[in-house]
Design an enzyme around this catalytic site. Structure first.
Site, PDB file in Angstrom:
ATOM      1  N   GLU A 167       0.803  -1.228   0.000  1.00  0.00           N
ATOM      2  CA  GLU A 167       0.000   0.000   0.000  1.00  0.00           C
ATOM      3  C   GLU A 167       0.840   1.285   0.000  1.00  0.00           C
ATOM      4  O   GLU A 167       0.771   2.076   0.954  1.00  0.00           O
ATOM      5  CB  GLU A 167      -0.952   0.015   1.206  1.00  0.00           C
ATOM      6  CG  GLU A 167      -1.927  -1.139   1.241  1.00  0.00           C
ATOM      7  CD  GLU A 167      -2.917  -1.054   2.407  1.00  0.00           C
ATOM      8  OE1 GLU A 167      -2.856  -0.092   3.189  1.00  0.00           O
ATOM      9  OE2 GLU A 167      -3.743  -1.965   2.529  1.00  0.00           O
ATOM     10  N   GLU A 351      -5.475  -8.485   1.002  1.00  0.00           N
ATOM     11  CA  GLU A 351      -6.108  -8.134   2.277  1.00  0.00           C
ATOM     12  C   GLU A 351      -7.581  -7.858   2.032  1.00  0.00           C
ATOM     13  O   GLU A 351      -7.940  -7.204   1.047  1.00  0.00           O
ATOM     14  CB  GLU A 351      -5.518  -6.845   2.891  1.00  0.00           C
ATOM     15  CG  GLU A 351      -4.169  -7.000   3.510  1.00  0.00           C
ATOM     16  CD  GLU A 351      -3.643  -5.684   4.101  1.00  0.00           C
ATOM     17  OE1 GLU A 351      -4.452  -4.825   4.515  1.00  0.00           O
ATOM     18  OE2 GLU A 351      -2.419  -5.526   4.134  1.00  0.00           O
TER      19      GLU A 351
HETATM   20  O1  IFM Z   1      -4.022  -2.893   9.311  1.00  0.00           O
HETATM   21  C1  IFM Z   1      -3.996  -2.395   8.022  1.00  0.00           C
HETATM   22  C2  IFM Z   1      -2.853  -3.004   7.250  1.00  0.00           C
HETATM   23  O2  IFM Z   1      -1.622  -2.804   7.875  1.00  0.00           O
HETATM   24  C3  IFM Z   1      -2.766  -2.419   5.859  1.00  0.00           C
HETATM   25  N1  IFM Z   1      -4.049  -2.469   5.208  1.00  0.00           N
HETATM   26  C4  IFM Z   1      -5.207  -2.039   5.913  1.00  0.00           C
HETATM   27  C5  IFM Z   1      -5.267  -2.693   7.280  1.00  0.00           C
HETATM   28  C6  IFM Z   1      -6.516  -2.217   8.049  1.00  0.00           C
HETATM   29  O3  IFM Z   1      -6.463  -0.841   8.233  1.00  0.00           O
END
Ligand code: IFM
Length: 449
Positions: A167, A351
């Protein structure tokens, strides 16, 4: 039961975490502090003054956590390496004990047949590098590639799936535009430099992988569909700016070879003229894209909003504890959009998950039906994308464990497994049981409500 939601046989069913959020013991065995470690010590930065000193104590309890994964039936586990454990100063002197932790973790995963997916950078930059300018310094890209090369060599033959950055949009937006993440800067001048150096670091690390690594390497971005709150031209333009800023800023350069032209308008005189040879470098081919998906936003024009001039409008819908709308079809939509805009590239959902206020464990059980619904509806959306021809190869639930949610500390809980903040006892929630059934049935149980 009808096989309506059956996923491919070789689909990677996984869960994800990151080093700083779960490991704890950040300075153990000779590790150097990260800039998150420093940031969290500044008063007012993290909710309730929380820090990641202990987190889930995964550094010491990783064996127990791998056993939890095995019982859940996971086929893959996505985790990150804390750069400062391996290079306490970020470069130069290697800390073998820090590296050994990841060798042990990977071996434990392989022993039980779980495929490791290793992320090289999930936001924890060695503090020593931050004092030299961090990602705003061009050299940081080279430091990152050198660190990556050490890991490729150390884990060759054991780790087949690698990702460079997690990200990058969040790294820069929260770290350099809003100042709510480390390094806590508010600088429209440094933000584009950090963006560019992160992407240069990604490309150099991919080049190093071609020389020294084996397997596949990719990049992870977070994507969100951006809708307009009305048919008004101002709202539609605002939604489009938000879309370009978040969804295209990082993918266009690495997949199409140039930043979107709107970036210069958004940043004005702060947007640099990047050299053509840099842009050629950014286009270094890589093997797959990881997509993190949580929500969408519906936008109206708001001139006071920095950069995009867009502000989200709350919908009559379900929201998670993060204030994010539950919008499953957005997952199908972003996967289809990536295929449409960038062509055929293998994809993973690296994710996806939700923070809800879970009840306390009762008799060793925690019922989290809202998280089950979230998983069910998003997995159905992922399946719809596959049915529409998207080459989706895996799905990683965020997160395996309740963990340190950055500036929110421990107040937001995303885990399939509850972690007691005082005793650190792990209790799988009912969503973990549900996910096990999904995996065992290759998705067929998604048919049931
Ligand atoms: O916890 C975070 C993660 O580190 C990166 N993506 C989003 C998640 C939730 O906010």
């Amino acid at each position: 039961m009808a096989a309506q939601y059956r996923f491919p046989d070789n689909f990677f069913w996984g869960a994800a975490t990151s080093a700083h959020q779960i490991e704890g013991s950040p300075l153990a065995d000779g590790a150097g502090p990260s800039h998150w470690h420093v940031f969290a010590q500044e008063p007012g930065r993290i909710a309730n003054g929380d820090t990641a000193e202990i987190a889930c104590d995964h550094y010491r309890r990783y064996g127990e956590d791998v056993e939890l994964m095995r019982r859940m039936g996971l086929k893959a586990y996505r985790f990150s390496v804390a750069w400062g454990r391996v290079f306490p100063e970020g470069r130069g002197r290697l800390n073998q004990k820090g590296l050994d932790f990841y060798l042990k973790l990977v071996d434990a995963l392989l022993d039980v047949g779980i495929e490791p997916f290793l992320t090289l950078y999930h936001w924890d930059l060695p503090a020593a590098l931050e004092t030299q300018g961090g990602w705003a310094n061009r050299d940081c890209a080279d430091w990152f590639a050198d660190y990556a090369q050490t890991l490729y060599r150390a884990l060759e033959g054991r780790v087949r799936y690698w990702t460079t950055l997690n990200e990058p949009w969040v790294v820069v937006h929260e770290g350099y535009v809003k100042g709510t993440h480390a390094p806590g800067k508010v600088s429209l001048r440094e933000a584009p430099q950090a963006t560019h150096n992160l992407l240069r670091g990604h490309a150099l690390a991919v080049q190093a992988f071609r020389a020294d690594g084996k397997g596949e390497i990719g990049l992870v971005v977070n994507l969100e569909p951006k809708y307009s709150a009305s048919e008004e031209r101002a709202d539609r333009e605002a939604a489009n700016r938000a879309h370009v800023y978040m969804n295209q800023q990082y993918l266009d350069p690495v997949l199409l070879g140039s930043y979107p032209e709107e970036m210069a308008e958004l940043f004005g005189s702060h947007w640099p003229q990047f050299p053509p040879e840099d842009l050629r470098l950014l286009r270094e081919p890589f093997d797959f894209l990881g997509i993190n998906y949580y929500s969408r936003s519906v936008n109206r024009a708001e001139p006071a909003e920095a950069l995009t001039g867009a502000a989200p409008v709350r919908q009559a819908a379900e929201y998670t504890e993060m204030g994010w709308e539950v919008y499953p079809d957005g997952l199908r939509e972003v996967l289809a959009w990536v295929k449409r805009r960038y062509g055929e590239i293998p994809l993973y959902v690296t994710e996806n998950g939700a923070a809800f206020a879970d009840p306390r464990p009762v008799g060793g059980r925690i019922d989290d039906p809202r998280r089950i619904d979230y998983l069910r509806t998003h997995l159905r959306a992922a399946h719809a994308a596959i049915a529409a021809g998207v080459d989706l190869r895996g799905y990683f639930a965020w997160s395996l464990l309740d963990n340190f949610e950055w500036s929110f500390g421990y107040s937001k809980r995303f885990g399939l497994v509850h972690v007691d903040p005082d005793t650190l006892v792990r209790t799988p929630k009912s969503s973990a049981d549900f996910y096990r059934e999904v995996i065992q049935s290759a998705g067929e149980v998604l048919q049931k409500d």
